[in-house]
Design a protein around this motif. Structure first.
Motif: not given
Length: 279
Positions: A11, A13, A32, A34, A36-37, A68, A70, A210
């Motif tokens: 992951y 960001p 990945l 990201d 989302e989180d 990824r 939301n 992951t």
């Protein structure tokens, strides 16, 4: 079908420009990216634009690059999917997938493969149905942090509270012939604990793990990749099987052990992975 390595899926960001730049040099099998989180609500639109622009420019080499988005029901989900469709990543990772209907709705608007996160009790119980819901869905990804939270589970070594859920999701993936990746390990300082969890995941049957930190890439690649011993044994299996077939035999013996079709299939899988990884 050629082997696609997914030993390590890191992951990154989408709001962190330095992290995205560093991603180009990391040996992870999958990136990945990201939205989302790892991205604050106020930064989500800018992160989407940055990530989709980078993906569209094909700057990450030959590895798989997955975005990824939301979760369904959030204010950003629909626009995320539209941007992903235009950027054309290797796949889109959809969080909070709780039913086949979520996968089918995403498949109607994105032309790329779909990866579905299994991170709720409802998703675990529906894993087989989710995995078989669309040919466009190729990978299940365990979201173990959210799952543990919803289960109100502890975090003891060996993940005893999650074992049933992990194995249920894995059964669902395999029943549909799909790939499945294990969840993240949160303590980036605990190298021994991380490697032990990789070993557990591989023993269960997961295809990879992951990750949340670049330091986790090397051990994940090593644990989930074929070892030298496995490669040597697999070659011996195929050689023995070829001799047995030439002699009209239905079984072979390697190092005193009976070899049947299932062992041959596993040996072919190991050697396919070794070839793809240049081992």
């Amino acid at each position: 079908m050629s082997f696609q390595p997914r030993r390590s899926a890191l992951y990154m960001p989408g709001s962190n420009e330095r992290a995205l730049e560093k991603a180009r040099s990391l040996p992870a099998d999958v990136l990945l990216l990201d939205l989302e989180d790892a991205v604050a609500p106020t930064a989500k639109i800018a992160a989407r634009e940055r990530v989709c622009s980078l993906v569209a420019s094909k700057t990450f080499g030959a590895r798989e690059v997955v975005i990824r988005v939301n979760a369904p029901g959030t204010p950003w989900h629909t626009d995320d999917l539209a941007a992903v469709a235009a950027a054309s990543p290797s796949a889109v990772l959809v969080p909070k997938v709780s039913s086949p209907a979520v996968v089918q709705a995403v498949a109607e608007v994105v032309p790329v493969p779909i990866w579905a996160m299994i991170e709720t009790p409802a998703a675990v119980l529906a894993a087989a149905a989710i995995a078989s819901s669309s040919e466009q869905l190729t990978v299940l990804v365990m979201g173990t942090n959210d799952l543990a939270n919803e289960l109100r589970a502890g975090s003891a070594p060996g993940r005893p509270a999650l074992v049933t859920a992990l194995q249920t999701a894995l059964l669902g993936a395999r029943a549909a012939g799909k790939i499945i990746l294990d969840g993240v390990y949160n303590d980036v300082r605990d190298a021994a604990g991380f490697e032990a969890e990789c070993e557990q995941g591989r023993e269960f049957g997961f295809d990879g793990k992951t990750l949340i930190h670049p330091s986790q890439v090397e051990p994940a690649n090593r644990v989930f990749g074929p070892s030298a011993t496995e490669i040597t044994h697999s070659r011996a299996v195929l050689e023995a099987w070829a001799r047995a077939e030439a002699e009209g035999q239905g079984v072979a013996v390697v190092n005193g052990r009976l070899i049947e079709n299932l062992h041959v299939e596993n040996a072919q899988r190991v050697l396919g992975a070794a070839e793809a990884l240049n081992l």
